[in-house]
Every structure is written in C-alpha cells, then in structure tokens.
Design a protein around this motif. Structure first.
Motif, PDB file in Angstrom:
ATOM      1  N   ASP A 187     -25.450 -52.730 -23.528  1.00 34.99           N
ATOM      2  CA  ASP A 187     -26.247 -52.505 -22.181  1.00 34.99           C
ATOM      3  C   ASP A 187     -25.765 -51.195 -21.669  1.00 34.99           C
ATOM      4  OD1 ASP A 187     -28.358 -54.551 -21.758  1.00 34.99           O
ATOM      5  OD2 ASP A 187     -26.639 -56.042 -21.108  1.00 34.99           O
ATOM      6  N   ASP A 188     -24.458 -51.079 -21.721  1.00 31.29           N
ATOM      7  CA  ASP A 188     -23.906 -49.722 -21.221  1.00 31.29           C
ATOM      8  C   ASP A 188     -24.491 -48.469 -21.676  1.00 31.29           C
ATOM      9  OD1 ASP A 188     -22.494 -51.279 -19.420  1.00 31.29           O
ATOM     10  OD2 ASP A 188     -20.585 -50.953 -20.589  1.00 31.29           O
ATOM     11  N   TRP A 189     -24.625 -48.729 -23.177  1.00 39.26           N
ATOM     12  CA  TRP A 189     -25.091 -47.508 -23.737  1.00 39.26           C
ATOM     13  C   TRP A 189     -26.790 -47.180 -23.656  1.00 39.26           C
ATOM     14  CZ3 TRP A 189     -29.361 -46.331 -27.161  1.00 39.26           C
ATOM     15  CH2 TRP A 189     -29.046 -45.108 -27.947  1.00 39.26           C
ATOM     16  N   ILE A 190     -27.491 -48.319 -23.245  1.00 40.53           N
ATOM     17  CA  ILE A 190     -28.769 -48.255 -22.882  1.00 40.53           C
ATOM     18  C   ILE A 190     -28.992 -47.637 -21.497  1.00 40.53           C
ATOM     19  CG2 ILE A 190     -31.040 -49.516 -22.190  1.00 40.53           C
ATOM     20  CD1 ILE A 190     -30.786 -49.153 -25.114  1.00 40.53           C
ATOM     21  N   GLY A 191     -28.144 -48.087 -20.671  1.00 46.06           N
ATOM     22  CA  GLY A 191     -27.714 -47.592 -19.269  1.00 46.06           C
ATOM     23  C   GLY A 191     -27.586 -46.084 -19.276  1.00 46.06           C
ATOM     24  N   THR A 201     -32.782 -39.841 -27.492  1.00 45.61           N
ATOM     25  CA  THR A 201     -31.920 -40.742 -28.064  1.00 45.61           C
ATOM     26  C   THR A 201     -32.200 -42.371 -27.677  1.00 45.61           C
ATOM     27  OG1 THR A 201     -30.101 -38.873 -27.435  1.00 45.61           O
ATOM     28  CG2 THR A 201     -29.594 -41.535 -27.924  1.00 45.61           C
ATOM     29  N   LEU A 202     -32.943 -42.504 -26.543  1.00 46.03           N
ATOM     30  CA  LEU A 202     -33.197 -43.699 -26.326  1.00 46.03           C
ATOM     31  C   LEU A 202     -34.581 -44.253 -27.183  1.00 46.03           C
ATOM     32  CD1 LEU A 202     -33.570 -46.190 -24.484  1.00 46.03           C
ATOM     33  CD2 LEU A 202     -35.132 -45.224 -23.093  1.00 46.03           C
ATOM     34  N   PHE A 203     -35.449 -43.305 -27.473  1.00 49.91           N
ATOM     35  CA  PHE A 203     -36.575 -43.744 -28.757  1.00 49.91           C
ATOM     36  C   PHE A 203     -35.914 -44.172 -30.157  1.00 49.91           C
ATOM     37  CE2 PHE A 203     -39.897 -41.258 -26.533  1.00 49.91           C
ATOM     38  CZ  PHE A 203     -39.983 -42.288 -25.141  1.00 49.91           C
ATOM     39  N   ASP A 204     -34.654 -43.630 -30.342  1.00 48.41           N
ATOM     40  CA  ASP A 204     -34.053 -43.765 -31.610  1.00 48.41           C
ATOM     41  C   ASP A 204     -32.806 -44.911 -31.293  1.00 48.41           C
ATOM     42  OD1 ASP A 204     -33.961 -43.441 -34.316  1.00 48.41           O
ATOM     43  OD2 ASP A 204     -32.418 -41.676 -33.988  1.00 48.41           O
ATOM     44  N   TYR A 205     -33.249 -45.896 -30.532  1.00 46.91           N
ATOM     45  CA  TYR A 205     -31.833 -47.028 -30.277  1.00 46.91           C
ATOM     46  C   TYR A 205     -31.734 -47.900 -31.330  1.00 46.91           C
ATOM     47  CZ  TYR A 205     -35.117 -50.740 -29.656  1.00 46.91           C
ATOM     48  OH  TYR A 205     -36.257 -51.752 -30.185  1.00 46.91           O
ATOM     49  N   GLU A 206     -32.759 -48.092 -32.212  1.00 46.98           N
ATOM     50  CA  GLU A 206     -32.495 -48.949 -33.378  1.00 46.98           C
ATOM     51  C   GLU A 206     -31.466 -48.360 -34.259  1.00 46.98           C
ATOM     52  OE1 GLU A 206     -36.468 -51.469 -33.998  1.00 46.98           O
ATOM     53  OE2 GLU A 206     -36.848 -49.386 -34.147  1.00 46.98           O
ATOM     54  N   LYS A 207     -31.251 -47.151 -34.311  1.00 44.35           N
ATOM     55  CA  LYS A 207     -30.347 -46.382 -35.048  1.00 44.35           C
ATOM     56  C   LYS A 207     -29.026 -46.020 -34.678  1.00 44.35           C
ATOM     57  CE  LYS A 207     -33.869 -44.556 -38.475  1.00 44.35           C
ATOM     58  NZ  LYS A 207     -34.370 -43.048 -38.938  1.00 44.35           N
ATOM     59  N   LYS A 208     -29.039 -45.753 -33.267  1.00 42.38           N
ATOM     60  CA  LYS A 208     -28.217 -45.063 -32.589  1.00 42.38           C
ATOM     61  C   LYS A 208     -27.312 -46.071 -31.559  1.00 42.38           C
ATOM     62  CE  LYS A 208     -29.747 -40.350 -32.977  1.00 42.38           C
ATOM     63  NZ  LYS A 208     -30.364 -39.286 -31.914  1.00 42.38           N
ATOM     64  N   HIS A 223     -38.882 -58.278 -26.370  1.00 45.53           N
ATOM     65  CA  HIS A 223     -38.030 -58.404 -25.272  1.00 45.53           C
ATOM     66  C   HIS A 223     -37.628 -57.096 -24.668  1.00 45.53           C
ATOM     67  CE1 HIS A 223     -38.360 -62.801 -25.822  1.00 45.53           C
ATOM     68  NE2 HIS A 223     -37.859 -62.913 -24.378  1.00 45.53           N
ATOM     69  N   PHE A 224     -37.367 -56.204 -25.987  1.00 40.38           N
ATOM     70  CA  PHE A 224     -36.917 -54.886 -25.483  1.00 40.38           C
ATOM     71  C   PHE A 224     -38.136 -54.050 -25.094  1.00 40.38           C
ATOM     72  CE2 PHE A 224     -35.455 -50.451 -26.032  1.00 40.38           C
ATOM     73  CZ  PHE A 224     -34.170 -50.694 -25.686  1.00 40.38           C
ATOM     74  N   ALA A 225     -39.253 -54.378 -25.594  1.00 37.79           N
ATOM     75  CA  ALA A 225     -40.293 -53.279 -25.573  1.00 37.79           C
ATOM     76  C   ALA A 225     -40.771 -53.143 -23.986  1.00 37.79           C
ATOM     77  CB  ALA A 225     -41.819 -53.702 -26.031  1.00 37.79           C
ATOM     78  N   PRO A 226     -40.820 -54.187 -23.073  1.00 36.81           N
ATOM     79  CA  PRO A 226     -41.244 -54.019 -21.598  1.00 36.81           C
ATOM     80  C   PRO A 226     -40.394 -52.916 -20.992  1.00 36.81           C
ATOM     81  CG  PRO A 226     -41.267 -56.384 -22.124  1.00 36.81           C
ATOM     82  CD  PRO A 226     -40.624 -55.761 -23.417  1.00 36.81           C
ATOM     83  N   LEU A 227     -39.159 -52.856 -21.481  1.00 38.94           N
ATOM     84  CA  LEU A 227     -38.341 -51.725 -20.737  1.00 38.94           C
ATOM     85  C   LEU A 227     -39.118 -50.366 -20.840  1.00 38.94           C
ATOM     86  CD1 LEU A 227     -35.773 -50.484 -19.453  1.00 38.94           C
ATOM     87  CD2 LEU A 227     -35.154 -50.179 -22.064  1.00 38.94           C
ATOM     88  N   LEU A 228     -39.732 -50.265 -21.998  1.00 40.69           N
ATOM     89  CA  LEU A 228     -40.321 -48.756 -22.261  1.00 40.69           C
ATOM     90  C   LEU A 228     -41.666 -48.729 -21.468  1.00 40.69           C
ATOM     91  CD1 LEU A 228     -39.127 -48.612 -26.063  1.00 40.69           C
ATOM     92  CD2 LEU A 228     -38.490 -47.280 -24.256  1.00 40.69           C
ATOM     93  N   TYR A 229     -42.300 -49.605 -21.397  1.00 36.00           N
ATOM     94  CA  TYR A 229     -43.571 -49.641 -20.700  1.00 36.00           C
ATOM     95  C   TYR A 229     -43.274 -49.226 -19.200  1.00 36.00           C
ATOM     96  CZ  TYR A 229     -46.369 -51.865 -24.535  1.00 36.00           C
ATOM     97  OH  TYR A 229     -46.904 -51.980 -26.031  1.00 36.00           O
ATOM     98  N   ALA A 230     -42.406 -50.217 -18.645  1.00 37.83           N
ATOM     99  CA  ALA A 230     -42.021 -49.892 -17.204  1.00 37.83           C
ATOM    100  C   ALA A 230     -41.428 -48.512 -17.183  1.00 37.83           C
ATOM    101  CB  ALA A 230     -40.920 -51.050 -17.024  1.00 37.83           C
TER     102      ALA A 230
END
Length: 261
Positions: A187-191, A201-208, A223-230
């Motif tokens: 969560d902190d990394w995403i933040g 970097t965010l778009f490559d979160y599955e690797k990074k 469940h992660f996808a709605p974050l990107l739409y918003a």
C-alpha cells in the motif's frame, strides 16, 4: 461545481452492517460531499468485471445480494437508489466519440461493490447513480484512459468513484488486528506512485510493486482496476491525497483516495 474522483475500498460486504472507524469516516465523507451535492455518482465496481464496457441505464436500481454465507440481515438490506438516464446518455456519447465499444445495461441492479459504498456515503439514497463495469484484463494504461475520457463529467458536478480494494487476497486473511507488513509495504509503494502521479511506474506495478503477488493475486485483479479508472478521471488535475488507511483480517486494506483538488 467540479467534483473530485475517489477510490474507495469496499472491504467485506459486512461493511454494510459494521460500525467502526472506516464506516464512521465514510459517513463523514458523505456529509462533506453533500455540502455541495453532486448531481449524480458514477461508480466503477470491481464486482462488474466484463470485457464489454457496460453503462447502466436504469431509472431505479435494484439491490443485488451477490454474496453468500453472511448474516441473514445482509440479505434484507435494500438500497433502491435512482439512476440518471440523461447522464448515461452523456457517458455513451463520450465513449462513442472516443471509439470505445460499449453497451447500455438495464435491469442488472447494483452489486455490493456499488451499493455498499454508496449507502455508506449517502444513507438516504438521495444521489442518483450510474454504474459502469471494469475490465480487469485490460492493461493499467487502458483502464486509466477510459477513466480519462470521463474527466469532463467532473466539471458537470458528477462524482466519480472507483470501488475495489488495493490489497484484496481472501486466501491470506488472518484473525489478527495488526496489519501484515507485506500488506502495508504494498500500500505504501502504491501511495508513493499516486502522490507523485508516477504513471510509468504505477502502470508496471505487477512487476515493480513489493509483494504484488500476495496483494493483487491473479484471481482478484478486478479489485485493483477501479483505482486506475478513478485516477484517470482526474488526469487534468493530477493531485492525489490519501483520506483513510486501515486493515481488517491482517491484510484486507480499507483505503480511500481522492484525486483532484
């Protein structure tokens, strides 16, 4: 009035009957929003995952009880909120001009990812809602781009919400009060990527991202996808602020983010 876009974790369906710090926060957030009421709420729910982009077009939404094994009272809750067919048509015209294939949907009702969040924010049901599906198979950049198409609606006093969960792995939940370090590290990394609006970097979160396989397992990427739409819906106002952060069952993250000032 320009509304922000929000990402709101919906946690367990029992959020609808719980009374805790998170439900208290959502109640207060709803009251803040209602100080200048939006004309409608547009909500992307993790529980409407489809390769087809759907747009609800109901005048009145039924309440779906799309879960099992929960307390009996969960199956008696009703949240009959109105739709906004005019807004649905605006959305369809935006998708049409953006060459995004879509279908209008009537009669489906609101799944718990949508109505649990809306009911927590607006208990009286006074804000009409339009539900949109997500496509977890699309790339993060594509999900963001669909949200970006809807940016202009925020300037028309439409509140845009993504409802899901950043750490959502039901197989790793534990009976503990303190969060697992791996969940908070993710969560902190995403933040960090959100507050710096670091899309590359965010778009490559599955690797990074650290602990990504635990936090966003392959069977729960919806469940992660709605974050990107918003987030995409505030591409013209690249400001992100975390409004709330907590955990249930050791790793199920309850987080709320606001995009746009």
């Amino acid at each position: 009035m320009t509304q922000p876009s929000l990402f709101i974790a919906h946690g367990s369906p029992t959020l609808a009957i719980e009374h805790n710090a998170y439900t208290g926060f959502l109640k207060e957030l709803g009251q803040q929003i209602m100080s200048v009421p939006p004309r409608a709420a547009l909500i992307f729910s993790a529980h409407w995952d489809s390769p087809v982009q759907y747009v609800s077009n109901d005048t009145l939404h039924e309440t779906m009880h799309d879960y099992y094994g929960f307390p009996e009272e969960m199956y008696h809750i009703r949240y009959p909120v109105k739709g906004d067919p005019e807004l649905s048509e605006w959305i369809s015209s935006i998708f049409k001009s953006g060459n995004l294939p879509y279908q209008m949907s009537s009669g489906r009702g609101l799944d718990h990812g949508a109505w649990v969040v809306l009911r927590a924010l607006f208990p009286s049901g006074g804000i009409p809602a339009v539900a949109l599906s997500v496509d977890s198979k699309r790339s993060p950049a594509e999900q963001y781009a669909i949200g970006k198409m809807l940016t202009e609606l925020r300037n028309r006093n439409v509140l845009i919400i993504g409802s899901g969960g950043l750490v959502h792995n039901l197989r790793l939940m534990e009976n503990r009060d303190d969060p697992n370090p791996w969940a908070t590290e993710f969560d902190d990394w995403i933040g960090e990527q959100l507050t710096s609006w670091n899309l590359r970097t965010l778009f490559d979160y599955e690797k990074k991202a650290p602990h990504v396989k635990e936090a966003v397992p392959s069977y729960a990427t919806e469940h992660f996808a709605p974050l990107l739409y918003a987030m995409g819906a505030s591409d013209n106002d690249r400001h992100a602020s975390r409004l709330f952060q907590d955990y249930q069952y050791g790793s199920l993250s309850l987080n709320a983010w606001q995009f746009g000032s």
